[in-house]
Design an enzyme around this catalytic site. Structure first.
Site, PDB file in Angstrom:
ATOM      1  N   LEU A  55       0.877  -1.078   0.062  1.00 52.72           N
ATOM      2  CA  LEU A  55      -0.088  -0.141  -0.036  1.00 52.72           C
ATOM      3  C   LEU A  55       0.845   1.326   0.024  1.00 52.72           C
ATOM      4  O   LEU A  55       0.435   2.491   0.086  1.00 52.72           O
ATOM      5  CB  LEU A  55      -0.788  -0.106   1.444  1.00 52.72           C
ATOM      6  CG  LEU A  55      -1.989  -1.255   1.391  1.00 52.72           C
ATOM      7  CD1 LEU A  55      -2.294  -1.194   2.809  1.00 52.72           C
ATOM      8  CD2 LEU A  55      -2.899  -1.024   0.294  1.00 52.72           C
ATOM      9  N   SER A  56       2.078   1.014   0.131  1.00 55.89           N
ATOM     10  CA  SER A  56       2.938   2.201   0.128  1.00 55.89           C
ATOM     11  C   SER A  56       3.020   3.174  -1.187  1.00 55.89           C
ATOM     12  O   SER A  56       3.000   4.175  -0.994  1.00 55.89           O
ATOM     13  CB  SER A  56       4.468   1.817   0.556  1.00 55.89           C
ATOM     14  OG  SER A  56       4.567   1.447   1.735  1.00 55.89           O
ATOM     15  N   THR A  71      11.437  -3.926   3.232  1.00 54.93           N
ATOM     16  CA  THR A  71      10.497  -4.999   3.843  1.00 54.93           C
ATOM     17  C   THR A  71      11.234  -6.429   3.968  1.00 54.93           C
ATOM     18  O   THR A  71      12.305  -6.688   3.147  1.00 54.93           O
ATOM     19  CB  THR A  71       9.013  -4.968   3.479  1.00 54.93           C
ATOM     20  OG1 THR A  71       8.153  -5.722   4.350  1.00 54.93           O
ATOM     21  CG2 THR A  71       8.846  -5.328   1.912  1.00 54.93           C
ATOM     22  N   LYS A 130      15.017  -6.611   5.772  1.00 52.51           N
ATOM     23  CA  LYS A 130      14.973  -5.569   6.781  1.00 52.51           C
ATOM     24  C   LYS A 130      16.232  -5.831   7.807  1.00 52.51           C
ATOM     25  O   LYS A 130      16.821  -4.867   8.017  1.00 52.51           O
ATOM     26  CB  LYS A 130      13.709  -5.856   7.619  1.00 52.51           C
ATOM     27  CG  LYS A 130      12.662  -4.998   7.129  1.00 52.51           C
ATOM     28  CD  LYS A 130      11.499  -4.969   8.184  1.00 52.51           C
ATOM     29  CE  LYS A 130      10.284  -4.058   7.826  1.00 52.51           C
ATOM     30  NZ  LYS A 130       9.356  -3.921   8.756  1.00 52.51           N
ATOM     31  N   ASP A 175       9.465   2.077  11.775  1.00 52.63           N
ATOM     32  CA  ASP A 175       8.350   1.439  12.218  1.00 52.63           C
ATOM     33  C   ASP A 175       8.258   1.794  13.600  1.00 52.63           C
ATOM     34  O   ASP A 175       7.350   1.823  14.551  1.00 52.63           O
ATOM     35  CB  ASP A 175       8.761  -0.093  12.430  1.00 52.63           C
ATOM     36  CG  ASP A 175       8.296  -0.924  11.029  1.00 52.63           C
ATOM     37  OD1 ASP A 175       7.499  -0.049  10.225  1.00 52.63           O
ATOM     38  OD2 ASP A 175       8.877  -2.057  10.607  1.00 52.63           O
ATOM     39  N   ALA A 220       7.975 -10.507  19.900  1.00 50.87           N
ATOM     40  CA  ALA A 220       9.083 -10.185  19.995  1.00 50.87           C
ATOM     41  C   ALA A 220       9.985 -10.361  18.560  1.00 50.87           C
ATOM     42  O   ALA A 220      11.096 -10.563  18.610  1.00 50.87           O
ATOM     43  CB  ALA A 220      10.064 -10.889  21.195  1.00 50.87           C
ATOM     44  N   ALA A 238       9.012 -17.591  25.080  1.00 52.57           N
ATOM     45  CA  ALA A 238       9.526 -16.728  26.135  1.00 52.57           C
ATOM     46  C   ALA A 238      10.885 -16.064  26.200  1.00 52.57           C
ATOM     47  O   ALA A 238      11.173 -15.126  26.537  1.00 52.57           O
ATOM     48  CB  ALA A 238       9.137 -17.511  27.456  1.00 52.57           C
ATOM     49  N   ALA A 292      -0.854  -4.050  15.486  1.00 55.58           N
ATOM     50  CA  ALA A 292       0.100  -3.783  14.204  1.00 55.58           C
ATOM     51  C   ALA A 292      -0.375  -4.550  12.863  1.00 55.58           C
ATOM     52  O   ALA A 292      -0.267  -4.002  11.920  1.00 55.58           O
ATOM     53  CB  ALA A 292       1.330  -4.263  14.465  1.00 55.58           C
ATOM     54  N   GLY A 333      -3.901  -0.886  12.856  1.00 54.75           N
ATOM     55  CA  GLY A 333      -2.774  -1.136  12.328  1.00 54.75           C
ATOM     56  C   GLY A 333      -2.351  -0.185  11.126  1.00 54.75           C
ATOM     57  O   GLY A 333      -1.117  -0.025  10.683  1.00 54.75           O
TER      58      GLY A 333
HETATM   59  P1  NAP Z   1       7.929 -11.679  12.872  1.00 56.93           P
HETATM   60  O1  NAP Z   1       9.078 -11.110  12.872  1.00 56.93           O
HETATM   61  O2  NAP Z   1       7.705 -12.887  12.011  1.00 56.93           O
HETATM   62  O3  NAP Z   1       7.340 -12.066  14.380  1.00 56.93           O
HETATM   63  C1  NAP Z   1       5.957 -12.706  14.415  1.00 56.93           C
HETATM   64  C2  NAP Z   1       5.740 -12.707  15.982  1.00 56.93           C
HETATM   65  O4  NAP Z   1       4.536 -13.211  15.859  1.00 56.93           O
HETATM   66  C3  NAP Z   1       6.548 -13.180  16.670  1.00 56.93           C
HETATM   67  O5  NAP Z   1       6.501 -12.589  18.037  1.00 56.93           O
HETATM   68  C4  NAP Z   1       5.798 -14.748  16.831  1.00 56.93           C
HETATM   69  O6  NAP Z   1       6.125 -15.452  18.221  1.00 56.93           O
HETATM   70  C5  NAP Z   1       4.398 -14.376  17.088  1.00 56.93           C
HETATM   71  N1  NAP Z   1       3.652 -15.509  16.574  1.00 56.93           N
HETATM   72  C6  NAP Z   1       3.323 -15.983  15.358  1.00 56.93           C
HETATM   73  N2  NAP Z   1       2.297 -16.659  15.362  1.00 56.93           N
HETATM   74  C7  NAP Z   1       1.846 -16.852  16.800  1.00 56.93           C
HETATM   75  C8  NAP Z   1       0.689 -17.601  17.363  1.00 56.93           C
HETATM   76  N3  NAP Z   1      -0.069 -18.415  16.823  1.00 56.93           N
HETATM   77  N4  NAP Z   1       0.756 -17.209  18.661  1.00 56.93           N
HETATM   78  C9  NAP Z   1       1.264 -16.297  19.551  1.00 56.93           C
HETATM   79  N5  NAP Z   1       2.192 -15.838  18.964  1.00 56.93           N
HETATM   80  C10 NAP Z   1       2.345 -15.582  17.395  1.00 56.93           C
HETATM   81  O7  NAP Z   1       6.908 -10.688  12.277  1.00 56.93           O
HETATM   82  P2  NAP Z   1       6.802  -9.144  12.265  1.00 56.93           P
HETATM   83  O8  NAP Z   1       7.557  -8.594  11.393  1.00 56.93           O
HETATM   84  O9  NAP Z   1       7.227  -8.666  13.538  1.00 56.93           O
HETATM   85  O10 NAP Z   1       5.197  -8.788  12.118  1.00 56.93           O
HETATM   86  C11 NAP Z   1       4.176  -9.125  13.033  1.00 56.93           C
HETATM   87  C12 NAP Z   1       2.963  -8.279  12.793  1.00 56.93           C
HETATM   88  O11 NAP Z   1       3.084  -7.172  12.692  1.00 56.93           O
HETATM   89  C13 NAP Z   1       2.485  -8.860  11.235  1.00 56.93           C
HETATM   90  O12 NAP Z   1       1.172  -8.933  11.003  1.00 56.93           O
HETATM   91  C14 NAP Z   1       2.740  -7.665  10.347  1.00 56.93           C
HETATM   92  O13 NAP Z   1       2.084  -7.578   9.279  1.00 56.93           O
HETATM   93  C15 NAP Z   1       2.719  -6.544  11.498  1.00 56.93           C
HETATM   94  N6  NAP Z   1       3.350  -5.308  10.889  1.00 56.93           N
HETATM   95  C16 NAP Z   1       2.699  -4.227  10.875  1.00 56.93           C
HETATM   96  C17 NAP Z   1       3.309  -2.999  10.532  1.00 56.93           C
HETATM   97  C18 NAP Z   1       2.476  -1.970  10.394  1.00 56.93           C
HETATM   98  O14 NAP Z   1       3.066  -0.815   9.843  1.00 56.93           O
HETATM   99  N7  NAP Z   1       1.255  -1.565  10.904  1.00 56.93           N
HETATM  100  C19 NAP Z   1       4.739  -2.782  10.467  1.00 56.93           C
HETATM  101  C20 NAP Z   1       5.599  -3.998  10.821  1.00 56.93           C
HETATM  102  C21 NAP Z   1       4.852  -5.280  11.128  1.00 56.93           C
HETATM  103  P3  NAP Z   1       7.174 -16.324  18.117  1.00 56.93           P
HETATM  104  O15 NAP Z   1       8.691 -15.707  18.671  1.00 56.93           O
HETATM  105  O16 NAP Z   1       7.048 -17.296  19.328  1.00 56.93           O
HETATM  106  O17 NAP Z   1       7.228 -17.346  17.070  1.00 56.93           O
END
Ligand code: NAP
Length: 280
Positions: free
Chosen positions: A15-16, A61, A65, A114, A139, A164, A224, A247
């Site tokens: 969407l950017s 992205t 990243k 971010d 995390a 954890a 998010a 988000g």
């Molecule tokens: P990421 O680095 O892959 O991290 C995923 C996170 O989600 C980890 O903490 C993971 O836990 C947790 N997770 C995944 N499945 C899970 C489940 N079933 N139950 C509990 N925890 C779960 O992804 P990311 O880049 O941080 O992105 C995370 C979300 O943020 C995505 O939906 C992304 O679209 C969104 N986001 C939004 C923006 C925005 O501008 N709005 C910007 C960046 C990201 P574990 O460590 O235990 O695997």
């Protein structure tokens, strides 16, 4: 005409482009924002090529990243987060680096917007972060940005994550933070002023990572996740009387921050927000 863009793989649904181009149009800037999908092993070549072609700035992205850090001069926040989502190839606009050695002046600069996206989404909704008790769920990349952003805004941060050990190791990096598994939410959320869902839970299915009965009226909840725009967590937070921030606000303000880094002028927030929400 200036060229900005996004590198990632895949980027076709980003969407950017409409968000940034609405900003250029509103400000009368002659520029385009395009998407690039280099092979995952061609990042360095892609960045050199972009610089050689005169691209002014790139958002970054998945899956680049973290890897992009090695190819830019990162600002201290991006270095602490361990990820860059905005690269600035343009001339130094604020003069801060005028006294630095010549060779660093040719290295593109790297930022993590971010973090600003999280801070500015709360500020835009009149949520005070200084002194707030903040819970970050997740995390991964978004969780790291949120935890550093909230701590830098003087909030007391707790990180809860499915794994954890990842939350504990992130908390050890963030000043004053604590960390633990999702089981720590029952003690932390009732006392929280601010909560960020930085997991992907809520995207694929109608689930929430936070038990709904823990949510309350004296808190602000930022999810998010932006597809769907109204997640189960936000519906539950709204029902509990909390302030809800979807988000798209985080997405908007990470883009606004990048726009301002690249152009050195205030971004037209309303025009960029309207273009973004038109496509959601
Ligand atoms: P990421 O680095 O892959 O991290 C995923 C996170 O989600 C980890 O903490 C993971 O836990 C947790 N997770 C995944 N499945 C899970 C489940 N079933 N139950 C509990 N925890 C779960 O992804 P990311 O880049 O941080 O992105 C995370 C979300 O943020 C995505 O939906 C992304 O679209 C969104 N986001 C939004 C923006 C925005 O501008 N709005 C910007 C960046 C990201 P574990 O460590 O235990 O695997």
């Amino acid at each position: 005409m200036d060229v900005y863009g996004l590198i990632g793989n895949p980027v076709e649904h980003s969407l950017s482009p409409p968000m940034h181009e609405a900003g250029y149009e509103e400000r009368g800037i002659d520029a385009r924002y395009v998407t690039f999908e280099p092979d995952p092993d061609a990042l360095a070549t892609a960045l050199d090529g972009a610089a050689a072609l005169g691209v002014r700035g790139l958002n970054v992205t998945i899956p680049f990243k973290q890897d992009v850090l090695a190819h830019v001069d990162p600002d201290p926040l991006a270095e602490r987060i361990g990820a860059v989502n905005t690269v600035d190839f343009g001339p130094v606009l604020d003069g801060d680096r005028a006294s630095e050695p010549d060779e660093s002046a040719s290295t593109p600069r790297g930022y993590n917007t971010d973090a600003a996206g999280v801070q500015r989404a709360f500020t835009h909704h009149d949520v005070a972060l200084a002194g707030a008790d903040a819970v970050v769920v997740g995390a991964g990349g978004a969780g790291r940005a949120a935890a550093f952003a909230l701590a830098d805004a003087a909030a007391d941060v707790h990180v809860a994550n499915r794994t954890a050990a990842k939350a504990e190791s992130l908390a050890a990096e963030v000043p004053g933070a604590t960390g633990g598994g999702l089981d720590t939410l029952s003690a932390e959320v009732p006392a929280a002023d601010v909560l960020v869902n930085a997991t992907s839970v809520g995207m694929e299915s109608d689930e929430t990572p936070v038990p709904e009965e823990l949510l309350h009226a004296d808190m602000a909840v930022l999810d998010a996740v932006y597809t769907p725009i109204e997640t189960r967590l936000l519906r539950a937070a709204d029902a509990a009387g909390a302030t809800t921030i979807d988000g798209a606000w985080m997405l908007l303000f990470q883009g606004v921050e990048a726009f301002e880094i690249w152009t050195d002028e205030p971004a037209p927030v309303e025009a960029m927000n309207a273009a973004l929400r038109d496509r959601l």
